[in-house]
Design an enzyme around this catalytic site. Sequence first.
Site, PDB file in Angstrom:
ATOM      1  CG  LEU A 212      -1.922   1.146   1.320  1.00 20.59           C
ATOM      2  CD1 LEU A 212      -2.801   1.240   0.076  1.00 20.59           C
ATOM      3  CD2 LEU A 212      -2.781   0.999   2.570  1.00 20.59           C
ATOM      4  CG  HIS A 213       2.611   2.675  -3.079  1.00 20.48           C
ATOM      5  ND1 HIS A 213       2.343   1.348  -3.348  1.00 20.48           N
ATOM      6  CD2 HIS A 213       2.813   3.263  -4.283  1.00 20.48           C
ATOM      7  CE1 HIS A 213       2.394   1.144  -4.655  1.00 20.48           C
ATOM      8  NE2 HIS A 213       2.662   2.288  -5.245  1.00 20.48           N
ATOM      9  CG  LEU A 214      -1.752   7.533  -1.036  1.00 26.76           C
ATOM     10  CD1 LEU A 214      -2.219   8.725  -0.208  1.00 26.76           C
ATOM     11  CD2 LEU A 214      -2.818   7.146  -2.048  1.00 26.76           C
TER      12      LEU A 214
END
Length: 280
Positions: A212-214
Amino acid sequence: MAAEADGDQAPPEQPGAPHPEDFVYSEDEFILHGAGWGSEPDPPGYPLSRFDRALQDGWKHRMELGLFRYHLGELQTRVLPGPMRLVAQLNIQRGVEKRKPQAIHSVRQPFDPREFNFTQIRPGEVLFRLCRSPARPPAAGRPQLDYVLVVINVSPLELGHVLLLPEPALRLPQVLTPELLRFGLDAVLLSAHPGFRVGFNGLGAFASVNHLHLHGFYLAWPLLVESAPAEPLSPAPGLFFLRGVPAPGFLFYSQGEGLDALARDVCRAADLLLGRGVAY
């Protein structure tokens, strides 16, 4: 992506790499007005906020330390003719250096510790921990998210290209959560530059790392999505449909209030897409 996400081998850790510090902020620092575009894009002409200075100074320092896969100079940029006014940039080194993406078989693919993931990032790649003050209680049924790591992308697309990561040890797959999105919204509102963007691409939508990452980076050009006509979809304010853009999309709008509810609404829509096997 960050760290080794765009290459098979990470460059060796450089001596003198700084240790990450906490960047503690409150909503009093949000810039709700005045971050619009002038008559022409002019990055040096925009004042930088405390957040902008911390991100850009740390990012440029890591570039000087050699922690990136290549030195990012000024990119050739042009606005393509046509009604969409697409912004095109030539970044040959990223195209050459980008590692082979993970094989994606499902938009609900679970986290796989055998693949590259962000538990492998080096300490020097972390710029700081983005911490909200005061901290919020955890959402029911979700892991506590007290902070996100702001980490360099070693194969950058643009100036200040970073990733916003929950604690990597949580090993969350690339499925958008309200808690992470809220930190992304906060980051946008902490920046004084209209070209600071935060985005998410999921599995099947060109995400190459299932962790999970932006993404966040500065793009000194206005985009059509910022000014395209919006058609209201609900009697309740804040939900619209965009048609005159390269791909039709939903617009969730706020002037800075109700950000927790906004993040939940966006993720409810994302979850509906996920349940139908639609990449987003």
